[in-house]
Write an enzyme that holds these catalytic residues in place. Structure first.
Site, PDB file in Angstrom:
ATOM      1  N   ASP A  33       0.868  -1.194   0.058  1.00  0.00           N
ATOM      2  CA  ASP A  33       0.022   0.057  -0.141  1.00  0.00           C
ATOM      3  C   ASP A  33       0.882   1.339  -0.096  1.00  0.00           C
ATOM      4  O   ASP A  33       1.772   1.428   0.820  1.00  0.00           O
ATOM      5  CB  ASP A  33      -0.926  -0.009   1.107  1.00  0.00           C
ATOM      6  CG  ASP A  33      -2.128   0.826   1.123  1.00  0.00           C
ATOM      7  OD1 ASP A  33      -1.784   2.152   0.920  1.00  0.00           O
ATOM      8  OD2 ASP A  33      -3.314   0.639   1.180  1.00  0.00           O
ATOM      9  N   GLN A  96     -14.737   2.322   0.814  1.00  0.00           N
ATOM     10  CA  GLN A  96     -13.719   1.885  -0.265  1.00  0.00           C
ATOM     11  C   GLN A  96     -13.552   2.978  -1.057  1.00  0.00           C
ATOM     12  O   GLN A  96     -14.442   3.612  -1.773  1.00  0.00           O
ATOM     13  CB  GLN A  96     -14.751   0.806  -0.905  1.00  0.00           C
ATOM     14  CG  GLN A  96     -13.889   0.407  -2.131  1.00  0.00           C
ATOM     15  CD  GLN A  96     -14.608  -0.750  -3.004  1.00  0.00           C
ATOM     16  OE1 GLN A  96     -15.949  -0.819  -2.731  1.00  0.00           O
ATOM     17  NE2 GLN A  96     -14.282  -1.476  -4.039  1.00  0.00           N
ATOM     18  N   HIS A 102     -10.225  -5.313  -3.202  1.00  0.00           N
ATOM     19  CA  HIS A 102      -8.849  -5.456  -2.534  1.00  0.00           C
ATOM     20  C   HIS A 102      -8.935  -5.864  -1.061  1.00  0.00           C
ATOM     21  O   HIS A 102      -9.941  -5.697  -0.484  1.00  0.00           O
ATOM     22  CB  HIS A 102      -8.044  -4.401  -2.665  1.00  0.00           C
ATOM     23  CG  HIS A 102      -8.666  -3.032  -2.173  1.00  0.00           C
ATOM     24  ND1 HIS A 102      -9.481  -2.209  -2.932  1.00  0.00           N
ATOM     25  CD2 HIS A 102      -8.292  -2.359  -1.159  1.00  0.00           C
ATOM     26  CE1 HIS A 102      -9.915  -1.255  -2.280  1.00  0.00           C
ATOM     27  NE2 HIS A 102      -9.372  -1.335  -1.116  1.00  0.00           N
ATOM     28  N   PHE A 103      -8.148  -6.843  -0.708  1.00  0.00           N
ATOM     29  CA  PHE A 103      -7.781  -7.214   0.744  1.00  0.00           C
ATOM     30  C   PHE A 103      -6.625  -6.573   1.314  1.00  0.00           C
ATOM     31  O   PHE A 103      -5.601  -6.551   0.682  1.00  0.00           O
ATOM     32  CB  PHE A 103      -7.661  -8.748   0.834  1.00  0.00           C
ATOM     33  CG  PHE A 103      -8.742  -9.437   0.813  1.00  0.00           C
ATOM     34  CD1 PHE A 103      -9.573  -9.685  -0.506  1.00  0.00           C
ATOM     35  CD2 PHE A 103      -9.747  -9.831   1.990  1.00  0.00           C
ATOM     36  CE1 PHE A 103     -10.603 -10.654  -0.594  1.00  0.00           C
ATOM     37  CE2 PHE A 103     -10.814 -10.538   1.762  1.00  0.00           C
ATOM     38  CZ  PHE A 103     -11.240 -10.819   0.290  1.00  0.00           C
ATOM     39  N   HIS A 104      -6.876  -5.602   2.518  1.00  0.00           N
ATOM     40  CA  HIS A 104      -5.664  -5.251   3.054  1.00  0.00           C
ATOM     41  C   HIS A 104      -4.900  -6.190   4.128  1.00  0.00           C
ATOM     42  O   HIS A 104      -5.946  -6.861   4.740  1.00  0.00           O
ATOM     43  CB  HIS A 104      -5.982  -3.869   3.755  1.00  0.00           C
ATOM     44  CG  HIS A 104      -6.517  -2.552   3.530  1.00  0.00           C
ATOM     45  ND1 HIS A 104      -6.061  -1.765   2.918  1.00  0.00           N
ATOM     46  CD2 HIS A 104      -7.805  -2.697   2.652  1.00  0.00           C
ATOM     47  CE1 HIS A 104      -6.749  -0.750   2.515  1.00  0.00           C
ATOM     48  NE2 HIS A 104      -7.866  -1.390   2.262  1.00  0.00           N
TER      49      HIS A 104
HETATM   50  P1  AMP Z   1      -9.800   1.174   0.362  1.00  0.00           P
HETATM   51  O1  AMP Z   1     -10.271   2.506   1.359  1.00  0.00           O
HETATM   52  O2  AMP Z   1     -10.059  -0.009   1.180  1.00  0.00           O
HETATM   53  O3  AMP Z   1     -10.468   1.208  -0.979  1.00  0.00           O
HETATM   54  O4  AMP Z   1      -8.267   1.252   0.106  1.00  0.00           O
HETATM   55  C1  AMP Z   1      -7.560   1.864  -0.858  1.00  0.00           C
HETATM   56  C2  AMP Z   1      -6.171   1.558  -0.509  1.00  0.00           C
HETATM   57  O5  AMP Z   1      -5.237   1.878  -1.883  1.00  0.00           O
HETATM   58  C3  AMP Z   1      -5.568   2.738   0.410  1.00  0.00           C
HETATM   59  O6  AMP Z   1      -5.171   2.155   1.576  1.00  0.00           O
HETATM   60  C4  AMP Z   1      -4.557   3.363  -0.489  1.00  0.00           C
HETATM   61  O7  AMP Z   1      -3.588   3.761   0.212  1.00  0.00           O
HETATM   62  C5  AMP Z   1      -4.229   2.584  -1.536  1.00  0.00           C
HETATM   63  N1  AMP Z   1      -3.675   2.808  -2.772  1.00  0.00           N
HETATM   64  C6  AMP Z   1      -4.116   3.806  -3.288  1.00  0.00           C
HETATM   65  N2  AMP Z   1      -3.611   3.947  -4.527  1.00  0.00           N
HETATM   66  C7  AMP Z   1      -2.438   3.402  -4.467  1.00  0.00           C
HETATM   67  C8  AMP Z   1      -1.265   2.917  -5.454  1.00  0.00           C
HETATM   68  N3  AMP Z   1      -1.216   3.878  -6.575  1.00  0.00           N
HETATM   69  N4  AMP Z   1      -0.484   2.061  -4.902  1.00  0.00           N
HETATM   70  C9  AMP Z   1      -0.748   1.382  -3.831  1.00  0.00           C
HETATM   71  N5  AMP Z   1      -1.622   1.600  -3.145  1.00  0.00           N
HETATM   72  C10 AMP Z   1      -2.575   2.660  -3.483  1.00  0.00           C
END
Ligand code: AMP
Ligand code: ZN
Length: 140
Positions: A33, A96, A102-104
């Site tokens: 991330d 989101q 995506h899974f964190h």
């Molecule tokens: P969500 O809030 O569950 O949609 O999480 C989206 C995640 O994607 C966030 O933790 C962001 O920091 C991450 N993210 C957004 N753009 C990128 C990128 N270009 N590369 C890596 N992570 C990203």
């Protein structure tokens, strides 16, 4: 531009924009991330563009989630974390931000300050069984 063309995770899959990749198969990609909650915060995505979890078939989802144990073990080993959260948000109201499933994997340590408890409620009267029946009926 189509959803796929402007999707940041599709662009990462296509190597159109950079990411720090840690694992991949034909169908799955894992990368760091870019704004981590902790060192080693990793995202696991299907290579195909799907917005929300419930749009995936059970088979596709199981191929995606089958990589979680290996990646979680590797993240723990690499960061000396003592635990981790698996987080998966669906819909803007659920937080989101990127409209591609995506899974964190979020590494955790004692007193890391991230927190995780939400304010829980209580059912009153017949509401719990009403909701139970609504869900059972929706399942058919
Ligand atoms: P969500 O809030 O569950 O949609 O999480 C989206 C995640 O994607 C966030 O933790 C962001 O920091 C991450 N993210 C957004 N753009 C990128 C990128 N270009 N590369 C890596 N992570 C990203
Ligand atoms: Zn996408």
């Amino acid at each position: 531009m189509s959803d796929v063309e402007q999707c940041v995770f599709c662009r990462i899959v296509a190597e159109d924009i950079p990411a720090l990749r840690v694992f991949e198969t034909d169908e799955v990609l894992a990368f760091l991330d870019v704004n981590p909650l902790a060192d080693g915060h990793t995202l696991i995505v299907p290579k195909a563009h799907v917005v929300r979890l419930e749009e995936m078939s059970g088979e596709m989802l199981s191929r995606l989630t089958s990589v979680i144990p290996d990646i979680a073990r590797a993240v723990i080993a690499a960061t000396s974390a003592t635990g981790y959260n698996v987080l998966q948000n669906n819909g803007r109201d659920a937080g989101q931000e990127v409209q591609h499933v995506h899974f964190h994997i979020i590494p955790r340590r004692p007193a890391d300050g991230l927190g995780y408890r939400w304010q829980a409620g209580k059912y009153t009267g017949a509401r719990a069984t009403e909701v139970q029946n609504l869900i059972r009926n929706a399942l058919g």
